[in-house]
Design an enzyme around this catalytic site. Structure first.
Site, PDB file in Angstrom:
ATOM      1  N   CYS A  52      -6.043  -3.551   7.223  1.00 56.96           N
ATOM      2  CA  CYS A  52      -7.249  -2.736   7.125  1.00 56.96           C
ATOM      3  C   CYS A  52      -8.414  -3.452   6.457  1.00 56.96           C
ATOM      4  CB  CYS A  52      -6.944  -1.420   6.401  1.00 56.96           C
ATOM      5  SG  CYS A  52      -6.470  -1.616   4.658  1.00 56.96           S
ATOM      6  N   CYS A  61       0.832  -1.203   0.000  1.00 52.21           N
ATOM      7  CA  CYS A  61       0.000   0.000   0.000  1.00 52.21           C
ATOM      8  C   CYS A  61       0.867   1.254   0.000  1.00 52.21           C
ATOM      9  CB  CYS A  61      -0.930  -0.019   1.212  1.00 52.21           C
ATOM     10  SG  CYS A  61      -2.139   1.319   1.232  1.00 52.21           S
TER      11      CYS A  61
END
Length: 370
Positions: A209, A111
């Protein structure tokens, strides 16, 4: 005070990035808050093992609300940048594919490489920002002698996040600010209190997440189900280091190197996962001593403090986030590939994780364990 700049702040809805926005605003800079919308938290609700509702996790809708509230409190413009498609393409799909091939990925580093310090930096530039600031605990300096930007460990070693940032390029480092690099977490919370931020006491998120409860096995099964069985079956055999078949398993994505529990094999001594073979779908089990190795190779290497390795270099190497780091020698072994030789054998070197090289507090570079 330094000359006022226009700075985009990556606001995750947590106390760290919120404190960064408030601190830079108080210093007189023009601040623009940006939040990445990455994953629909309700997308897999209803699939077996997946919760119906998810709260209090990084990048959730609750976090978007918290970030917007902070922006209103300190009086800055705020925007949500939707990158769900890119996130699925560059983070979620590789995460699933790595597990299904017998590797153990790090989605936070993916990410950082593909979104936070790529897409978000592009957005910051498009809106006229001079730099992007984040709440990461790390430091950036410029070395006049070498002409290179350096990534350094945070002053608070317990919060240091440089292991996840090894992929940052010179261009990205030149445009990135880490204002919390010299601070401890208690100091950050106290600053948030002084700035009147309602989330000063908000707990840190420790989960991936997009994986509710941290149960990546159930997530992979649910994602495979959503994709209509397009992802492969990875069931296979449990074998010993000598090649003897001692049982079967339901999928190689259920195992990680060094795992002891849940092997489904009863013997008189403790057994561990030694190797996961993606091509044959075999999980190799053995004794504790079989877990140790002195060498590894990394691919897709990224060097930061130096442009290239022209000779072997002595460094400290971390092979996982919580690894203390061990003395080793690194040397180039091909294009974007580096051979790491440890002074002493290391336990559970895991393909798919990162190996990050340090010279004291300075990150020399890193790559993915092949």
């Amino acid at each position: 005070m330094n000359q006022a700049k226009t700075i985009a702040v990556a606001m995750s809805g947590g106390v760290d990035s919120s404190a960064v926005a408030a601190m830079l605003r108080a210093e007189g800079h023009n601040i623009i808050g940006l939040t990445l919308q990455l994953w629909n938290q309700r997308r897999l609700a209803g699939h077996e093992g997946m919760p119906e509702a998810v709260h209090g996790r990084c990048c959730s809708l609750d976090d978007v609300y918290d970030a917007r509230r902070v922006a209103e409190t300190i009086g800055i413009p705020y925007y949500v940048v939707n990158q769900e498609d890119r996130f699925e393409q560059d983070v979620v799909r590789p995460f699933v594919a790595e597990y299904l091939s017998g590797r153990t990925p790090i989605p936070c580093s993916l990410c950082n490489n593909h979104l936070k310090f790529d897409q978000l930096l592009m957005t910051a530039q498009q809106i006229g920002a001079d730099a992007l600031a984040t709440g990461h605990y790390a430091r950036v300096t410029f070395n006049e002698a070498s002409g290179r930007w350096l990534l350094k460990r945070a002053a608070d070693s317990a919060k240091d996040q440089t292991y996840f940032l090894f992929g940052l390029t010179q261009n990205q480092l030149s445009r990135t600010l880490f204002p919390l690099g010299e601070m401890t977490k208690p100091e950050v919370r106290e600053m948030a209190r002084r700035q009147g931020l309602a989330l000063a006491e908000k707990r840190d998120s420790q989960e991936i997440c997009f994986v509710p409860g941290g149960d990546y096995k159930r997530f992979i099964d649910a994602y495979r189900g959503e994709q209509g069985g397009a992802l492969p079956d990875t069931a296979g055999e449990l074998v010993t280091t000598g090649g003897e078949v001692v049982g079967g398993h339901g999928g190689i994505h259920n195992f990680t190197i060094g795992q002891r529990k849940g092997l489904g094999v009863a013997t008189g001594s403790a057994l561990y996962v030694i190797q996961i073979k993606g091509d044959t779908r075999q999980v190799v089990i053995g004794n504790q001593e079989d877990l140790y190795s002195r060498t590894l190779r990394v691919h897709r290497a990224n060097l930061i403090s130096v442009e290239r390795l022209t000779a072997p270099v002595s460094v400290t190497v971390k092979i996982r986030h919580r690894h203390e780091g061990a003395p080793a020698t690194i040397e180039s072994s091909g294009d974007d590939e580096i051979l790491v030789t440890f002074d002493q054998p290391q336990r559970a070197i895991t393909p798919g994780q990162a190996a990050v090289f340090y010279d004291g507090d300075t990150v020399v570079g890193g790559g993915w364990i092949a």
